[in-house]
Design a protein around this motif. Structure first.
Motif, PDB file in Angstrom:
ATOM      1  N   VAL A  69       0.689  -1.233   0.003  1.00 32.41           N
ATOM      2  CA  VAL A  69       0.021  -0.027   0.085  1.00 32.41           C
ATOM      3  C   VAL A  69       0.939   1.229  -0.150  1.00 32.41           C
ATOM      4  O   VAL A  69       1.851   1.115   0.685  1.00 32.41           O
ATOM      5  CB  VAL A  69      -0.976   0.006   1.167  1.00 32.41           C
ATOM      6  CG1 VAL A  69      -1.708   1.396   1.251  1.00 32.41           C
ATOM      7  CG2 VAL A  69      -1.972  -1.203   1.255  1.00 32.41           C
ATOM      8  N   VAL A  70       0.547   2.164  -0.806  1.00 29.33           N
ATOM      9  CA  VAL A  70       1.380   3.357  -0.910  1.00 29.33           C
ATOM     10  C   VAL A  70       1.304   3.903   0.537  1.00 29.33           C
ATOM     11  O   VAL A  70       0.256   4.552   0.937  1.00 29.33           O
ATOM     12  CB  VAL A  70       0.986   4.276  -2.029  1.00 29.33           C
ATOM     13  CG1 VAL A  70       1.558   5.768  -1.955  1.00 29.33           C
ATOM     14  CG2 VAL A  70       1.057   3.656  -3.339  1.00 29.33           C
ATOM     15  N   ASP A  71       2.543   4.365   1.097  1.00 29.25           N
ATOM     16  CA  ASP A  71       2.613   5.127   2.332  1.00 29.25           C
ATOM     17  C   ASP A  71       2.866   6.623   2.205  1.00 29.25           C
ATOM     18  O   ASP A  71       2.418   7.209   3.090  1.00 29.25           O
ATOM     19  CB  ASP A  71       3.513   4.248   3.316  1.00 29.25           C
ATOM     20  CG  ASP A  71       3.465   4.618   4.670  1.00 29.25           C
ATOM     21  OD1 ASP A  71       2.633   4.539   5.411  1.00 29.25           O
ATOM     22  OD2 ASP A  71       4.851   5.327   5.101  1.00 29.25           O
ATOM     23  N   ALA A  72       3.825   6.953   1.266  1.00 24.11           N
ATOM     24  CA  ALA A  72       4.219   8.238   0.987  1.00 24.11           C
ATOM     25  C   ALA A  72       4.826   8.484  -0.318  1.00 24.11           C
ATOM     26  O   ALA A  72       5.387   7.441  -0.915  1.00 24.11           O
ATOM     27  CB  ALA A  72       5.601   8.334   2.156  1.00 24.11           C
ATOM     28  N   GLY A  83      -2.380   5.093   0.310  1.00 22.32           N
ATOM     29  CA  GLY A  83      -3.579   4.334   0.564  1.00 22.32           C
ATOM     30  C   GLY A  83      -3.912   3.599  -0.653  1.00 22.32           C
ATOM     31  O   GLY A  83      -4.520   2.569  -0.517  1.00 22.32           O
ATOM     32  N   GLN A  84      -3.186   3.822  -1.902  1.00 24.55           N
ATOM     33  CA  GLN A  84      -3.680   2.975  -3.073  1.00 24.55           C
ATOM     34  C   GLN A  84      -2.723   1.557  -3.145  1.00 24.55           C
ATOM     35  O   GLN A  84      -1.619   1.454  -2.570  1.00 24.55           O
ATOM     36  CB  GLN A  84      -3.128   3.719  -4.211  1.00 24.55           C
ATOM     37  CG  GLN A  84      -3.479   2.975  -5.722  1.00 24.55           C
ATOM     38  CD  GLN A  84      -3.325   3.899  -6.736  1.00 24.55           C
ATOM     39  OE1 GLN A  84      -2.306   5.007  -6.731  1.00 24.55           O
ATOM     40  NE2 GLN A  84      -3.715   3.859  -8.035  1.00 24.55           N
ATOM     41  N   ALA A 101      10.335   2.087  -3.803  1.00 21.80           N
ATOM     42  CA  ALA A 101      10.402   1.539  -5.168  1.00 21.80           C
ATOM     43  C   ALA A 101      10.122   2.869  -6.116  1.00 21.80           C
ATOM     44  O   ALA A 101       9.449   3.991  -5.851  1.00 21.80           O
ATOM     45  CB  ALA A 101       9.133   0.759  -5.446  1.00 21.80           C
ATOM     46  N   SER A 102      10.709   2.855  -7.295  1.00 22.34           N
ATOM     47  CA  SER A 102      10.377   3.982  -8.239  1.00 22.34           C
ATOM     48  C   SER A 102       8.927   3.823  -8.541  1.00 22.34           C
ATOM     49  O   SER A 102       8.143   2.794  -8.863  1.00 22.34           O
ATOM     50  CB  SER A 102      11.309   3.430  -9.458  1.00 22.34           C
ATOM     51  OG  SER A 102      10.891   4.095 -10.648  1.00 22.34           O
ATOM     52  N   ALA A 103       8.288   5.100  -8.761  1.00 21.19           N
ATOM     53  CA  ALA A 103       6.771   5.250  -8.998  1.00 21.19           C
ATOM     54  C   ALA A 103       6.668   4.464 -10.323  1.00 21.19           C
ATOM     55  O   ALA A 103       5.733   4.162 -10.584  1.00 21.19           O
ATOM     56  CB  ALA A 103       6.478   6.517  -9.089  1.00 21.19           C
ATOM     57  N   ALA A 104       7.808   4.553 -11.293  1.00 24.78           N
ATOM     58  CA  ALA A 104       7.376   4.060 -12.671  1.00 24.78           C
ATOM     59  C   ALA A 104       7.343   2.356 -12.460  1.00 24.78           C
ATOM     60  O   ALA A 104       6.720   1.763 -13.467  1.00 24.78           O
ATOM     61  CB  ALA A 104       8.545   4.467 -13.705  1.00 24.78           C
ATOM     62  N   ALA A 105       7.961   1.763 -11.163  1.00 29.56           N
ATOM     63  CA  ALA A 105       8.108   0.251 -11.179  1.00 29.56           C
ATOM     64  C   ALA A 105       6.803  -0.205 -10.504  1.00 29.56           C
ATOM     65  O   ALA A 105       6.654  -1.329 -10.376  1.00 29.56           O
ATOM     66  CB  ALA A 105       9.371  -0.204 -10.532  1.00 29.56           C
ATOM     67  N   LEU A 106       5.648   0.566 -10.251  1.00 27.33           N
ATOM     68  CA  LEU A 106       4.561   0.353  -9.506  1.00 27.33           C
ATOM     69  C   LEU A 106       3.467   0.219 -10.448  1.00 27.33           C
ATOM     70  O   LEU A 106       2.942   1.178 -11.331  1.00 27.33           O
ATOM     71  CB  LEU A 106       4.391   1.401  -8.197  1.00 27.33           C
ATOM     72  CG  LEU A 106       5.343   0.969  -7.211  1.00 27.33           C
ATOM     73  CD1 LEU A 106       5.102   2.304  -6.183  1.00 27.33           C
ATOM     74  CD2 LEU A 106       5.573  -0.280  -6.603  1.00 27.33           C
ATOM     75  N   ILE A 107       2.762  -0.808 -10.316  1.00 29.35           N
ATOM     76  CA  ILE A 107       1.195  -0.954 -10.875  1.00 29.35           C
ATOM     77  C   ILE A 107       0.372  -1.140 -10.103  1.00 29.35           C
ATOM     78  O   ILE A 107       0.178  -1.818  -9.152  1.00 29.35           O
ATOM     79  CB  ILE A 107       1.549  -2.402 -11.664  1.00 29.35           C
ATOM     80  CG1 ILE A 107       2.567  -2.370 -12.699  1.00 29.35           C
ATOM     81  CG2 ILE A 107       0.147  -2.772 -12.658  1.00 29.35           C
ATOM     82  CD1 ILE A 107       2.906  -3.899 -13.161  1.00 29.35           C
ATOM     83  N   PRO A 108      -0.849  -0.158 -10.207  1.00 26.60           N
ATOM     84  CA  PRO A 108      -1.960  -0.082  -9.201  1.00 26.60           C
ATOM     85  C   PRO A 108      -2.884  -1.424  -9.584  1.00 26.60           C
ATOM     86  O   PRO A 108      -2.830  -1.787 -10.539  1.00 26.60           O
ATOM     87  CB  PRO A 108      -2.879   0.944  -9.855  1.00 26.60           C
ATOM     88  CG  PRO A 108      -1.633   1.999 -10.471  1.00 26.60           C
ATOM     89  CD  PRO A 108      -0.762   1.161 -11.149  1.00 26.60           C
ATOM     90  N   MET A 109      -3.297  -1.845  -8.422  1.00 27.23           N
ATOM     91  CA  MET A 109      -4.192  -3.322  -8.508  1.00 27.23           C
ATOM     92  C   MET A 109      -5.752  -2.831  -8.308  1.00 27.23           C
ATOM     93  O   MET A 109      -5.885  -2.109  -7.214  1.00 27.23           O
ATOM     94  CB  MET A 109      -3.619  -4.062  -7.333  1.00 27.23           C
ATOM     95  CG  MET A 109      -2.231  -5.064  -7.694  1.00 27.23           C
ATOM     96  SD  MET A 109      -2.933  -6.156  -9.062  1.00 27.23           S
ATOM     97  CE  MET A 109      -1.957  -5.654 -10.391  1.00 27.23           C
ATOM     98  N   PRO A 110      -6.281  -3.286  -9.354  1.00 27.97           N
ATOM     99  CA  PRO A 110      -7.930  -3.177  -9.063  1.00 27.97           C
ATOM    100  C   PRO A 110      -8.248  -3.931  -7.680  1.00 27.97           C
ATOM    101  O   PRO A 110      -7.690  -5.067  -6.963  1.00 27.97           O
ATOM    102  CB  PRO A 110      -8.488  -3.691 -10.211  1.00 27.97           C
ATOM    103  CG  PRO A 110      -7.394  -3.987 -11.143  1.00 27.97           C
ATOM    104  CD  PRO A 110      -6.155  -4.037 -10.421  1.00 27.97           C
TER     105      PRO A 110
END
Length: 325
Positions: A69-72, A83-84, A101-110
């Motif tokens: 979960v995105v914390d900061a 919170g995502q 993590a690099s923001a570009a390396a993160l994939i949002p999950m439905p």
């Protein structure tokens, strides 16, 4: 925060231990993620052993794939929010309560994707579909693979037919055939039977096998090569049993065979964004269709890392071993 750290290279069951380390702060273009769940991959443990394609600086935190979960948010990150729920498949040091993590390396999950599926959706499924895509096989072609009961082997056996590609899988023991049959995967042959090559011919109907995938090494490499048709290609994906391949020179010469490697991390890192999106879209589609399944064998807390590391190599394991903080 708690993290799984190793000061030396060696057996992960002995070298990884829980340690208190500072909570990291994200820099520009980075995100701090609170870990929910992370799968153990062979390459994670080989990295701890110091035998993978790269060596981290020591002391090092283990793990590469995670759901969190995105914390900061670091400076300049606008497409994600605190919170995502997100996943990453190639971020070093995720076996900690929080990781960067690099923001570009993160994939949002439905929201509809369960945690245990989301946590392993990137590394192995993406490697499998990328490998399959790279083989340039046509509908009706045959592919042979060993380690058919491994994570990538199971996925190739499911993704291949969805593209019209026939897959015959090799396992080292008869019990593996039953395990895969229970998962709905067929065309499996056990090499502990003296007539296993004849059994492969029965499965394929004598059709030429254009490509073989070797994830085992040792004598198993030669077994796959022996099945290939003239001008066939042996693709080396892993070395679960041995770092040395035993390949008869006669098969290479007289089949005019090609032997080449496939390293998913390097392929993914150099892949165009639109190509990555296309292949990830295929993974999501196959999951929704129920074509591919991502079972979990067991989930361990950080304190159980020694047992979890050993369980990763248990014969008969049908799903991933997971870690949670």
């Amino acid at each position: 925060m708690r993290a799984l750290v190793h000061d030396r290279f060696g057996d992960s069951a002995e070298e990884l231990s829980v340690r208190e380390v500072p909570v990291p702060e994200p820099g520009a273009g980075q995100v701090r993620v609170r870990l929910l769940l992370s799968p153990i991959h062979n390459h994670d443990l080989w990295t701890v052993r110091g035998t993978y394609g790269y060596k981290p600086e020591l002391p090092a935190i283990g793990g590469t794939e995670a759901l969190g979960v995105v914390d900061a948010l670091g400076e300049g990150v606008e497409h994600l929010s605190v919170g995502q729920r997100v996943v990453t498949g190639g971020t070093l040091g995720v076996w900690s309560e929080f990781f960067i993590a690099s923001a570009a390396a993160l994939i949002p999950m439905p929201d509809g994707v369960p945690d245990e599926v989301a946590a392993q959706i990137v590394a192995m499924p993406f490697s499998a579909v990328s490998l399959l895509d790279s083989l340039a096989l046509e509908p009706g072609d045959w592919l042979a693979q060993n380690a058919a009961n491994g994570a990538v082997g199971r996925l190739l056996a499911q993704l291949g037919p969805a593209r019209g590609i026939n897959v015959v899988g090799l396992v080292r023991r008869a019990a593996g055939v039953d395990e895969l049959t229970r998962q709905g995967i067929g065309n499996i042959v056990a090499t502990d039977d003296e007539g296993w090559r004849e059994r492969v011919d029965e499965v394929t109907g004598g059709a030429p096998i254009r490509v073989g995938v070797d994830a085992v090494g040792g004598a198993a490499s030669g077994q796959v090569l022996s099945l290939l048709a003239e001008n066939g290609t042996l693709v080396v994906f892993g070395a679960m049993a041995s770092p040395v391949m035993e390949i008869p020179s006669g098969d290479v010469i007289f089949k005019q065979a090609t032997v080449k490697g496939f390293w998913g991390s390097r392929v993914s890192a150099t892949m165009a964004a639109e190509e990555r999106a296309r292949l990830m879209g295929e993974v999501f589609t196959r999951l929704r269709e129920g074509v591919i399944t991502l079972p979990v064998e067991a989930v361990y807390g950080f304190d159980g890392i020694a047992e979890a590391s050993r369980a990763n190599f248990d014969a008969g394991r049908i799903g991933k071993i997971m870690l949670r903080p």
